[in-house]
Motif scaffolding. Sequence first.
Motif, mmCIF file in Angstrom:
data_model
loop_
_atom_site.group_PDB
_atom_site.id
_atom_site.type_symbol
_atom_site.label_atom_id
_atom_site.label_comp_id
_atom_site.label_asym_id
_atom_site.label_seq_id
_atom_site.Cartn_x
_atom_site.Cartn_y
_atom_site.Cartn_z
ATOM 1 N N THR A 111 0.880 -1.170 0.000
ATOM 2 C CA THR A 111 0.000 0.000 0.000
ATOM 3 C C THR A 111 0.917 1.219 0.000
ATOM 4 O OG1 THR A 111 -0.080 0.338 2.378
ATOM 5 C CG2 THR A 111 -1.712 -1.197 1.435
ATOM 6 N N LEU A 112 0.376 2.388 -0.172
ATOM 7 C CA LEU A 112 1.216 3.585 -0.228
ATOM 8 C C LEU A 112 1.898 3.918 1.090
ATOM 9 C CD1 LEU A 112 -0.721 5.976 -2.607
ATOM 10 C CD2 LEU A 112 1.372 4.696 -3.049
ATOM 11 N N SER A 113 1.544 3.235 2.171
ATOM 12 C CA SER A 113 2.229 3.507 3.435
ATOM 13 C C SER A 113 3.636 2.922 3.450
ATOM 14 C CB SER A 113 1.416 2.948 4.606
ATOM 15 O OG SER A 113 1.318 1.551 4.516
ATOM 16 N N PHE A 114 3.976 2.118 2.453
ATOM 17 C CA PHE A 114 5.303 1.515 2.369
ATOM 18 C C PHE A 114 6.168 2.367 1.450
ATOM 19 C CE2 PHE A 114 2.195 -1.877 2.988
ATOM 20 C CZ PHE A 114 2.639 -2.398 4.181
ATOM 21 N N MET A 115 6.619 3.495 1.929
ATOM 22 C CA MET A 115 7.413 4.402 1.123
ATOM 23 C C MET A 115 8.703 4.744 1.854
ATOM 24 S SD MET A 115 4.330 6.925 -0.112
ATOM 25 C CE MET A 115 5.453 8.239 -0.412
ATOM 26 N N ASN A 116 9.703 5.129 1.083
ATOM 27 C CA ASN A 116 10.961 5.594 1.646
ATOM 28 C C ASN A 116 11.605 4.565 2.565
ATOM 29 O OD1 ASN A 116 10.532 8.144 0.388
ATOM 30 N ND2 ASN A 116 9.132 8.648 2.036
ATOM 31 N N CYS A 117 11.578 3.314 2.171
ATOM 32 C CA CYS A 117 12.140 2.229 2.975
ATOM 33 C C CYS A 117 13.485 1.791 2.418
ATOM 34 C CB CYS A 117 11.209 1.019 2.964
ATOM 35 S SG CYS A 117 9.609 1.344 3.671
ATOM 36 N N ILE A 118 14.280 1.151 3.289
ATOM 37 C CA ILE A 118 15.552 0.568 2.869
ATOM 38 C C ILE A 118 15.611 -0.856 3.395
ATOM 39 C CG2 ILE A 118 18.065 0.666 3.089
ATOM 40 C CD1 ILE A 118 17.793 3.706 3.438
ATOM 41 N N GLY A 119 15.944 -1.783 2.519
ATOM 42 C CA GLY A 119 16.148 -3.173 2.900
ATOM 43 C C GLY A 119 17.436 -3.669 2.277
ATOM 44 N N ILE A 120 18.419 -4.006 3.089
ATOM 45 C CA ILE A 120 19.703 -4.508 2.587
ATOM 46 C C ILE A 120 19.981 -5.833 3.283
ATOM 47 C CG2 ILE A 120 22.183 -4.090 2.395
ATOM 48 C CD1 ILE A 120 21.562 -1.071 2.468
ATOM 49 N N LEU A 166 19.425 -10.444 2.697
ATOM 50 C CA LEU A 166 18.445 -11.469 2.356
ATOM 51 C C LEU A 166 17.182 -11.330 3.191
ATOM 52 C CD1 LEU A 166 17.761 -14.166 0.880
ATOM 53 C CD2 LEU A 166 18.799 -15.321 2.828
ATOM 54 N N GLN A 167 16.055 -11.150 2.552
ATOM 55 C CA GLN A 167 14.721 -11.071 3.162
ATOM 56 C C GLN A 167 14.584 -9.976 4.214
ATOM 57 O OE1 GLN A 167 14.175 -15.124 4.472
ATOM 58 N NE2 GLN A 167 13.538 -15.801 2.449
ATOM 59 N N SER A 168 15.391 -8.947 4.146
ATOM 60 C CA SER A 168 15.246 -7.831 5.088
ATOM 61 C C SER A 168 14.057 -6.967 4.654
ATOM 62 C CB SER A 168 16.527 -6.999 5.134
ATOM 63 O OG SER A 168 16.807 -6.454 3.865
ATOM 64 N N GLY A 169 13.211 -6.601 5.602
ATOM 65 C CA GLY A 169 12.040 -5.771 5.287
ATOM 66 C C GLY A 169 11.095 -6.408 4.291
ATOM 67 N N GLU A 170 10.974 -7.722 4.314
ATOM 68 C CA GLU A 170 10.224 -8.425 3.268
ATOM 69 C C GLU A 170 8.711 -8.226 3.352
ATOM 70 O OE1 GLU A 170 9.876 -12.827 1.198
ATOM 71 O OE2 GLU A 170 10.879 -12.643 3.124
ATOM 72 N N TYR A 171 8.107 -8.352 4.511
ATOM 73 C CA TYR A 171 6.653 -8.272 4.650
ATOM 74 C C TYR A 171 6.254 -7.087 5.524
ATOM 75 C CZ TYR A 171 6.721 -13.116 3.015
ATOM 76 O OH TYR A 171 6.930 -14.251 2.292
ATOM 77 N N TYR A 172 5.417 -6.224 5.000
ATOM 78 C CA TYR A 172 4.857 -5.091 5.751
ATOM 79 C C TYR A 172 5.908 -4.167 6.357
ATOM 80 C CZ TYR A 172 0.405 -7.625 5.581
ATOM 81 O OH TYR A 172 -0.718 -8.283 5.178
ATOM 82 N N GLN A 173 6.868 -3.758 5.578
ATOM 83 C CA GLN A 173 7.837 -2.768 6.052
ATOM 84 C C GLN A 173 7.182 -1.399 5.893
ATOM 85 O OE1 GLN A 173 11.460 -2.166 3.780
ATOM 86 N NE2 GLN A 173 12.637 -1.923 5.655
ATOM 87 N N ARG A 174 7.014 -0.665 6.959
ATOM 88 C CA ARG A 174 6.280 0.599 6.939
ATOM 89 C C ARG A 174 7.168 1.771 6.520
ATOM 90 N NH1 ARG A 174 1.053 -0.717 6.984
ATOM 91 N NH2 ARG A 174 0.574 1.311 7.802
ATOM 92 N N SER A 175 6.536 2.894 6.301
ATOM 93 C CA SER A 175 7.191 4.088 5.794
ATOM 94 C C SER A 175 8.392 4.507 6.643
ATOM 95 C CB SER A 175 6.178 5.230 5.750
ATOM 96 O OG SER A 175 6.776 6.403 5.258
ATOM 97 N N GLY A 176 9.498 4.772 5.981
ATOM 98 C CA GLY A 176 10.692 5.263 6.644
ATOM 99 C C GLY A 176 11.500 4.215 7.385
ATOM 100 N N ALA A 177 11.124 2.947 7.282
ATOM 101 C CA ALA A 177 11.818 1.884 8.018
ATOM 102 C C ALA A 177 13.127 1.504 7.324
ATOM 103 C CB ALA A 177 10.923 0.657 8.154
ATOM 104 N N ILE A 178 14.093 1.076 8.126
ATOM 105 C CA ILE A 178 15.402 0.654 7.625
ATOM 106 C C ILE A 178 15.705 -0.731 8.188
ATOM 107 C CG2 ILE A 178 17.885 1.129 7.635
ATOM 108 C CD1 ILE A 178 17.119 4.126 8.036
ATOM 109 N N ALA A 179 16.031 -1.669 7.308
ATOM 110 C CA ALA A 179 16.387 -3.028 7.724
ATOM 111 C C ALA A 179 17.678 -3.422 7.024
ATOM 112 C CB ALA A 179 15.272 -4.005 7.377
ATOM 113 N N ILE A 180 18.717 -3.683 7.792
ATOM 114 C CA ILE A 180 20.019 -4.048 7.229
ATOM 115 C C ILE A 180 20.492 -5.327 7.906
ATOM 116 C CG2 ILE A 180 22.417 -3.355 6.881
ATOM 117 C CD1 ILE A 180 21.437 -0.419 6.998
ATOM 118 N N GLY A 181 20.666 -6.384 7.131
ATOM 119 C CA GLY A 181 21.109 -7.676 7.652
ATOM 120 C C GLY A 181 20.125 -8.761 7.265
ATOM 121 N N SER A 182 20.588 -9.965 7.185
ATOM 122 C CA SER A 182 19.741 -11.088 6.809
ATOM 123 C C SER A 182 18.532 -11.196 7.730
ATOM 124 C CB SER A 182 20.566 -12.378 6.870
ATOM 125 O OG SER A 182 19.768 -13.487 6.583
ATOM 126 N N ASN A 183 17.335 -11.142 7.158
ATOM 127 C CA ASN A 183 16.055 -11.234 7.869
ATOM 128 C C ASN A 183 15.805 -10.101 8.867
ATOM 129 O OD1 ASN A 183 14.537 -13.731 6.977
ATOM 130 N ND2 ASN A 183 16.586 -14.545 7.334
#
Length: 189
Positions: A43-52, A54-71
């Motif tokens: 949905t549009l609430s998933f904007m401006n995200c970073i996922g670096i 394997l499978q980081s930020g895969e499901y329902y990562q919300r706006s402005g969230a940052i996920a770095i590292g496997s899972n």
Amino acid sequence: RYNGPFSITPDGDLTFSKGLYLFGGAIRTISIGQRSALSRYFTLSFMNCIGIGLQSGEYYQRSGAIAIGSNAGNTIQGASGIAIGRLAGQTNQGSVAIAIGTQAGQNIQSSNAIAIGRQAGQTNQGQYAIAIGALAGQTNQAANSIIINASNSVLNTVPIDASGCFIRPLRSLSAPDGSTTGVGRVFYN
């Protein structure tokens, strides 16, 4: 510099065959790693995200969230949440929560909680709780509590629902009530 194959989708997203995706337009998401920052169920609430990773930020990562590292931040990462490290903030990380370290804030990290260190705040960390050090507040850390752990063993809030400050190691003295339970609780007069 990238010399491999790439494509541009009809929406203007740039896709590289090596697992790097840069989503353009209004979404502005960076994804590096297989199945990272996909925000399945988009949905549009998933904007401006970073996922670096394997499978980081895969499901329902919300706006402005940052996920770095496997899972890291894998499932339901709250808005502006930060998860850095393998399995950090993996499942149900609250909004504006911070998890840094392997398995820090891994399962149910509440909003505005901070977990820094290996397995700090790992399971069920309460709102506004702070856990610093390996195994600090590993299980059921109470809301509004602070745990600083520099030992090689688990330090949780005692009793489970006690807010307050818990530090280990501390120089051993009797508590105002005469107990010397060794739970790492800090008292003041």
